[in-house]
Enzyme design. Structure first.
Site, PDB file in Angstrom:
ATOM      1  N   CYS A 173       1.533 -21.938  41.562  1.00  0.00           N
ATOM      2  CA  CYS A 173       1.417 -23.145  40.747  1.00  0.00           C
ATOM      3  C   CYS A 173       2.769 -23.854  40.689  1.00  0.00           C
ATOM      4  O   CYS A 173       3.810 -23.213  40.485  1.00  0.00           O
ATOM      5  CB  CYS A 173       0.946 -22.789  39.339  1.00  0.00           C
ATOM      6  SG  CYS A 173       0.955 -24.167  38.193  1.00  0.00           S
ATOM      7  N   CYS A 208       5.576 -24.652  36.788  1.00  0.00           N
ATOM      8  CA  CYS A 208       6.764 -23.977  36.258  1.00  0.00           C
ATOM      9  C   CYS A 208       7.669 -23.528  37.405  1.00  0.00           C
ATOM     10  O   CYS A 208       7.196 -23.219  38.500  1.00  0.00           O
ATOM     11  CB  CYS A 208       6.376 -22.755  35.426  1.00  0.00           C
ATOM     12  SG  CYS A 208       5.455 -23.140  33.926  1.00  0.00           S
ATOM     13  N   GLN A 229       5.302 -38.483  24.010  1.00  0.00           N
ATOM     14  CA  GLN A 229       6.221 -37.361  24.186  1.00  0.00           C
ATOM     15  C   GLN A 229       5.411 -36.085  24.379  1.00  0.00           C
ATOM     16  O   GLN A 229       4.360 -35.888  23.772  1.00  0.00           O
ATOM     17  CB  GLN A 229       7.148 -37.239  22.977  1.00  0.00           C
ATOM     18  CG  GLN A 229       8.052 -38.446  22.754  1.00  0.00           C
ATOM     19  CD  GLN A 229       9.051 -38.668  23.887  1.00  0.00           C
ATOM     20  OE1 GLN A 229       9.326 -37.758  24.690  1.00  0.00           O
ATOM     21  NE2 GLN A 229       9.607 -39.861  23.958  1.00  0.00           N
ATOM     22  N   PHE A 231      12.207 -50.490  25.414  1.00  0.00           N
ATOM     23  CA  PHE A 231      11.259 -49.575  26.050  1.00  0.00           C
ATOM     24  C   PHE A 231      10.538 -48.809  24.928  1.00  0.00           C
ATOM     25  O   PHE A 231      10.444 -47.586  24.935  1.00  0.00           O
ATOM     26  CB  PHE A 231      11.944 -48.602  27.006  1.00  0.00           C
ATOM     27  CG  PHE A 231      12.812 -49.254  28.053  1.00  0.00           C
ATOM     28  CD1 PHE A 231      12.261 -49.722  29.236  1.00  0.00           C
ATOM     29  CD2 PHE A 231      14.175 -49.408  27.855  1.00  0.00           C
ATOM     30  CE1 PHE A 231      13.052 -50.320  30.206  1.00  0.00           C
ATOM     31  CE2 PHE A 231      14.980 -50.011  28.816  1.00  0.00           C
ATOM     32  CZ  PHE A 231      14.419 -50.469  29.994  1.00  0.00           C
ATOM     33  N   GLU A 247       8.826 -54.047  25.003  1.00  0.00           N
ATOM     34  CA  GLU A 247       8.089 -53.161  25.910  1.00  0.00           C
ATOM     35  C   GLU A 247       7.308 -54.026  26.886  1.00  0.00           C
ATOM     36  O   GLU A 247       6.864 -55.118  26.537  1.00  0.00           O
ATOM     37  CB  GLU A 247       7.155 -52.264  25.095  1.00  0.00           C
ATOM     38  CG  GLU A 247       6.127 -51.474  25.869  1.00  0.00           C
ATOM     39  CD  GLU A 247       6.739 -50.488  26.828  1.00  0.00           C
ATOM     40  OE1 GLU A 247       6.382 -50.548  28.025  1.00  0.00           O
ATOM     41  OE2 GLU A 247       7.589 -49.686  26.396  1.00  0.00           O
ATOM     42  N   CYS A 251      14.879 -38.967  30.035  1.00  0.00           N
ATOM     43  CA  CYS A 251      14.298 -37.761  30.633  1.00  0.00           C
ATOM     44  C   CYS A 251      14.951 -37.445  31.975  1.00  0.00           C
ATOM     45  O   CYS A 251      14.476 -36.578  32.704  1.00  0.00           O
ATOM     46  CB  CYS A 251      12.789 -37.938  30.813  1.00  0.00           C
ATOM     47  SG  CYS A 251      12.330 -39.318  31.887  1.00  0.00           S
TER      48      CYS A 251
END
Length: 417
Positions: free
Chosen positions: A75, A78, A253, A280, A300, A374
């Site tokens: 997978c 992770c 989030q 944003f 935005e 991020c």
């Protein structure tokens, strides 16, 4: 590919072990520093055949789908389940610190704000119809192979328990073997489910999907691309006591704990500001919290997100004025003259960062800025622009809401020097 024995020197930014060889660095997923591993090498990439000498800090993975021997394949959700907790936290902090260092930024990096298993409320699944039925899960790393998920320790239990419902809906709506995606958000009223990549379903399939969504417990809304197929109940989120009805497939989030931690940092830094620009803004993650004490101008590009924010404000008493503006901040950033009326600014852009807006902020006289990102690389680039414009970075806090992945969020707090 010939077998080769290598020793892992360090972890790379994507969580792969890196072995330094005479032929250049080799990236080996699921390997740890200090380990000796036998690999099948393909240029600069190695696949573990066996671990000859394991690190004392190697952890037993929590999920059967993790690693080179994962059930149903590897997978890609992770990358770091095998890393000891202290090393894992140090890795996340280093991602932020290294990005700052590359841009010549010397400032305090705070301890990692952590998350944990079972907290992720948002995910995007890959799916495809096969001869055996619907295949649903996550793609393998650097591959289109879909790993059928039988467990997922990072997802919230309420989201994971609805996987059979997602398969049921996919079996109704998918009429061919083309791959598709399902974006899912857990809300307080049920799952918000958005399909994309499907061939337009027949009316028969559409009606069957409506019946299924109305029958299965825990589904708030079913969307196909931009069309709402059925909405048994409006998906709702609570933001600091204000109810918000997010549009389909909108950004939220990933974990509530991370959202609360980032919001607390932003609100503490901007405390006392009378007028704040939220750039944003999305549907108001920061704007709705800031509006308790300050007038807020939310900017935005996503019109539906702005409409959700506007509706939330109009149906909540006790907030200061919140104005909204639809604007592409990449093409038309707020200029210094437009920023004159604001005591403070918060911006939370996509992974590409906010280079154009940072350049205009650097020329402004806004006294305080909170930068949320991020992507440590683009955050560091934008901070360098602000520093050269006279801002001082007071702190940067890494926030881990992508548990066991190589991704990390960060909140940077700045003041005009």
């Amino acid at each position: 590919m010939a077998a080769e024995t290598v020793t892992i020197a360090k972890l790379g930014s994507q969580g792969d072990g890196i072995a330094e060889t005479t032929g250049g660095p080799v990236f080996v997923p699921f390997a740890l520093p200090g380990e000796t591993v036998m690999i099948a090498r393909d240029k600069g990439h190695g696949t573990i055949l066996s671990v000859l000498q394991a690190s004392a800090k190697r952890e037993q993975p929590s999920c059967r789908h993790f690693g080179p021997d994962g059930k149903n394949g590897t997978c890609g959700g992770c990358a770091l389940q095998h890393v000891a907790e202290d090393d894992y936290r140090a890795f996340k902090v280093a991602l932020v610190q290294d990005a700052l260092t590359q841009h010549g930024i010397d400032c305090p990096v705070e301890p990692l704000v952590t998350s944990g298993p079972g907290e992720r409320r948002r995910a995007t699944f890959a799916g495809r119809r096969t001869e055996e039925g619907i295949l649903l899960g996550f793609s393998s790393p650097s591959s289109h192979h879909i790993v059928s998920i039988e467990e997922c320790p990072v997802l919230s239990p309420a989201l994971f328990e609805r996987l059979p419902a997602l398969k049921l809906l996919a079996g109704i709506l998918a009429s061919n073997s083309d791959p598709f995606r399902i974006a899912v958000l857990e809300t307080e009223t049920g799952l918000d489910i958005s399909f994309s990549g499907l061939k337009t379903p027949s009316e028969k399939r559409r009606q069957a999907a409506i019946r299924a969504a109305m029958t299965v417990k825990g589904i708030a809304r079913l969307t196909l691309d931009d069309e709402i197929i059925v909405e048994p109940v409006k998906p709702a989120l609570q933001i600091d006591g204000t109810k918000v009805f997010p549009p389909p497939a909108s950004f939220a989030q990933t974990t509530e704990r991370a959202e609360d931690a980032m919001a607390a940092l932003v609100l503490s830094h901007l405390k006392g500001a009378k007028s704040v620009a939220d750039l944003f803004s999305g549907f108001g993650t920061f704007a709705l919290r800031l509006a308790r004490k300050a007038q807020v101008h939310a900017v935005e590009f996503d019109q539906k997100a702005l409409e959700a924010l506007d509706y939330a404000v109009r149906n909540r008493q006790g907030l200061k004025a919140v104005s909204i503006e639809r604007r592409d901040l990449f093409r038309r950033p707020l200029l210094p003259r437009e920023l004159k009326g604001f005591d403070a600014v918060v911006f939370d852009p996509p992974r590409a960062g906010a280079k154009e807006q940072a350049e205009e902020l650097a020329r402004s006289k806004v006294s305080r800025i909170a930068a949320v990102s991020c992507n440590p690389a683009t955050l560091a680039r934008d901070l360098r622009i602000l520093i050269e414009g006279g801002y001082r970075v007071e702190s940067v806090t890494p926030v881990d809401q992508f548990y066991w992945s190589p991704h990390v969020e960060a909140v940077a707090l700045l003041k005009k020097a």
